[in-house]
Design a protein around this motif. Structure first.
Motif, PDB file in Angstrom:
ATOM      1  N   GLN A 156     -18.084 -13.811   2.874  1.00  0.00           N
ATOM      2  CA  GLN A 156     -18.255 -14.119   1.453  1.00  0.00           C
ATOM      3  C   GLN A 156     -18.397 -12.832   0.640  1.00  0.00           C
ATOM      4  OE1 GLN A 156     -21.576 -16.667   0.588  1.00  0.00           O
ATOM      5  NE2 GLN A 156     -21.286 -16.539  -1.610  1.00  0.00           N
ATOM      6  N   MET A 157     -19.189 -11.885   1.142  1.00  0.00           N
ATOM      7  CA  MET A 157     -19.367 -10.611   0.453  1.00  0.00           C
ATOM      8  C   MET A 157     -18.049  -9.842   0.366  1.00  0.00           C
ATOM      9  SD  MET A 157     -23.009  -9.339   2.000  1.00  0.00           S
ATOM     10  CE  MET A 157     -23.189  -7.899   0.961  1.00  0.00           C
ATOM     11  N   LYS A 158     -17.286  -9.883   1.443  1.00  0.00           N
ATOM     12  CA  LYS A 158     -16.012  -9.166   1.464  1.00  0.00           C
ATOM     13  C   LYS A 158     -15.049  -9.764   0.444  1.00  0.00           C
ATOM     14  CE  LYS A 158     -12.152  -7.801   4.354  1.00  0.00           C
ATOM     15  NZ  LYS A 158     -11.479  -7.922   5.630  1.00  0.00           N
ATOM     16  N   HIS A 216     -16.109  -8.726  -2.952  1.00  0.00           N
ATOM     17  CA  HIS A 216     -15.813  -7.296  -3.121  1.00  0.00           C
ATOM     18  C   HIS A 216     -14.333  -7.088  -3.418  1.00  0.00           C
ATOM     19  CE1 HIS A 216     -15.772  -2.996  -2.514  1.00  0.00           C
ATOM     20  NE2 HIS A 216     -14.884  -3.128  -1.543  1.00  0.00           N
ATOM     21  N   MET A 217     -13.487  -7.772  -2.665  1.00  0.00           N
ATOM     22  CA  MET A 217     -12.044  -7.600  -2.871  1.00  0.00           C
ATOM     23  C   MET A 217     -11.632  -8.058  -4.267  1.00  0.00           C
ATOM     24  SD  MET A 217     -11.209  -5.953  -0.281  1.00  0.00           S
ATOM     25  CE  MET A 217      -9.453  -5.836  -0.499  1.00  0.00           C
ATOM     26  N   LYS A 218     -12.246  -9.122  -4.757  1.00  0.00           N
ATOM     27  CA  LYS A 218     -11.953  -9.581  -6.121  1.00  0.00           C
ATOM     28  C   LYS A 218     -12.376  -8.533  -7.151  1.00  0.00           C
ATOM     29  CE  LYS A 218     -12.245 -14.554  -5.320  1.00  0.00           C
ATOM     30  NZ  LYS A 218     -13.074 -15.763  -5.493  1.00  0.00           N
ATOM     31  N   LYS A 254      -9.989  -5.219  -6.928  1.00  0.00           N
ATOM     32  CA  LYS A 254      -8.556  -5.346  -7.228  1.00  0.00           C
ATOM     33  C   LYS A 254      -8.192  -4.653  -8.536  1.00  0.00           C
ATOM     34  CE  LYS A 254      -4.423  -7.771  -7.189  1.00  0.00           C
ATOM     35  NZ  LYS A 254      -3.637  -6.718  -7.805  1.00  0.00           N
ATOM     36  N   PRO A 255      -8.925  -4.908  -9.637  1.00  0.00           N
ATOM     37  CA  PRO A 255      -8.591  -4.204 -10.884  1.00  0.00           C
ATOM     38  C   PRO A 255      -8.760  -2.681 -10.761  1.00  0.00           C
ATOM     39  CG  PRO A 255     -10.114  -6.012 -11.310  1.00  0.00           C
ATOM     40  CD  PRO A 255      -9.989  -5.886  -9.839  1.00  0.00           C
ATOM     41  N   LEU A 256      -9.733  -2.251  -9.951  1.00  0.00           N
ATOM     42  CA  LEU A 256      -9.931  -0.807  -9.764  1.00  0.00           C
ATOM     43  C   LEU A 256      -8.764  -0.193  -9.002  1.00  0.00           C
ATOM     44  CD1 LEU A 256     -13.751  -0.733  -8.937  1.00  0.00           C
ATOM     45  CD2 LEU A 256     -12.628   0.008 -11.044  1.00  0.00           C
ATOM     46  N   PHE A 257      -8.283  -0.887  -7.960  1.00  0.00           N
ATOM     47  CA  PHE A 257      -7.106  -0.404  -7.236  1.00  0.00           C
ATOM     48  C   PHE A 257      -5.922  -0.276  -8.194  1.00  0.00           C
ATOM     49  CE2 PHE A 257      -8.971  -1.946  -3.099  1.00  0.00           C
ATOM     50  CZ  PHE A 257      -8.899  -0.725  -2.443  1.00  0.00           C
ATOM     51  N   ASP A 258      -5.761  -1.279  -9.046  1.00  0.00           N
ATOM     52  CA  ASP A 258      -4.663  -1.260 -10.007  1.00  0.00           C
ATOM     53  C   ASP A 258      -4.797  -0.079 -10.964  1.00  0.00           C
ATOM     54  OD1 ASP A 258      -3.679  -3.543  -8.787  1.00  0.00           O
ATOM     55  OD2 ASP A 258      -4.475  -4.910 -10.320  1.00  0.00           O
ATOM     56  N   SER A 259      -6.013   0.162 -11.455  1.00  0.00           N
ATOM     57  CA  SER A 259      -6.203   1.266 -12.401  1.00  0.00           C
ATOM     58  C   SER A 259      -5.988   2.624 -11.732  1.00  0.00           C
ATOM     59  CB  SER A 259      -7.579   1.190 -13.062  1.00  0.00           C
ATOM     60  OG  SER A 259      -8.609   1.449 -12.150  1.00  0.00           O
ATOM     61  N   VAL A 260      -6.377   2.757 -10.466  1.00  0.00           N
ATOM     62  CA  VAL A 260      -6.121   3.995  -9.727  1.00  0.00           C
ATOM     63  C   VAL A 260      -4.618   4.210  -9.599  1.00  0.00           C
ATOM     64  CG1 VAL A 260      -6.282   5.105  -7.447  1.00  0.00           C
ATOM     65  CG2 VAL A 260      -8.298   4.026  -8.445  1.00  0.00           C
ATOM     66  N   GLY A 270     -14.577   4.340  -5.213  1.00  0.00           N
ATOM     67  CA  GLY A 270     -15.396   4.782  -4.083  1.00  0.00           C
ATOM     68  C   GLY A 270     -16.845   4.356  -4.224  1.00  0.00           C
ATOM     69  N   LYS A 271     -17.383   4.453  -5.427  1.00  0.00           N
ATOM     70  CA  LYS A 271     -18.784   4.076  -5.657  1.00  0.00           C
ATOM     71  C   LYS A 271     -19.000   2.578  -5.478  1.00  0.00           C
ATOM     72  CE  LYS A 271     -19.775   7.920  -8.736  1.00  0.00           C
ATOM     73  NZ  LYS A 271     -19.985   8.332 -10.138  1.00  0.00           N
ATOM     74  N   VAL A 272     -18.065   1.773  -5.972  1.00  0.00           N
ATOM     75  CA  VAL A 272     -18.178   0.317  -5.808  1.00  0.00           C
ATOM     76  C   VAL A 272     -18.113  -0.045  -4.328  1.00  0.00           C
ATOM     77  CG1 VAL A 272     -17.008  -1.889  -6.248  1.00  0.00           C
ATOM     78  CG2 VAL A 272     -17.329  -0.259  -8.107  1.00  0.00           C
ATOM     79  N   THR A 273     -17.215   0.604  -3.604  1.00  0.00           N
ATOM     80  CA  THR A 273     -17.079   0.340  -2.166  1.00  0.00           C
ATOM     81  C   THR A 273     -18.329   0.790  -1.418  1.00  0.00           C
ATOM     82  OG1 THR A 273     -14.686   0.532  -2.333  1.00  0.00           O
ATOM     83  CG2 THR A 273     -15.633   0.769  -0.135  1.00  0.00           C
TER      84      THR A 273
END
Length: 148
Positions: free
Chosen positions: A53-55, A58-60, A63-69, A105-108
């Motif tokens: 559930q946590m994973k 987290h992935m949700k 996702k926007p952060l991956f896109d912004s990177v 990185g900080k969120v992860t």
């Protein structure tokens, strides 16, 4: 000459097929990190459910952060075709990409900090060791792929 050519082609095809099968065997032998974590830490059913559930959450959230990177890096590297781009523009775009990557990185990091709390005092050192092993494994895999 035709016979030699035919035999060498057959040998080449056979070699390619066996190499492909060996790669598939290696991949099948490799377990997913979650399965490894369950086994190494002796996770309970409840811990597994909570982790999944946590994973998912987290992935949700990342996702926007991956896109912004991705967008920031694309914009940065698009400057390679602009011969008029100044050092200050290059630095600005580089900084933007770095800031996005840092936020991810900080969120992860915080995610794994929360995951660690799922475990008992006995499991936490095993989790710490597992995390270090996964980080080292990821680094080797990345550098091995770059050499190809």
């Amino acid at each position: 000459a035709v016979v030699v050519l035919l035999l060498s082609n057959i040998a080449l095809v056979a070699f390619m097929l066996t190499a492909k099968n060996k790669k598939a065997d290696k991949r099948e032998g490799r377990r997913e990190p979650f399965e490894m974590m369950v086994k190494e830490l002796g996770m309970t059913e409840e811990q597994q459910k909570d982790y999944k559930q946590m994973k998912e959450e987290h992935m949700k959230s990342v996702k926007p952060l991956f896109d912004s990177v991705k967008i920031a890096k694309s914009a940065f590297f698009a400057l390679t075709k602009d011969s008029t781009a100044t050092d200050s523009i290059i630095n600005l775009y580089s900084l933007r990409a770095s800031e996005k990557q840092s936020a991810l990185g900080k969120v992860t990091f915080e995610h794994f900090r929360k995951v660690r709390k799922l475990f008992t005092a006995d499991q936490q050192p095993k989790f710490d060791s597992f995390m270090q092993k996964m980080m080292q494994r990821g680094g080797r895999r990345d550098s091995a792929e770059k050499r190809k």
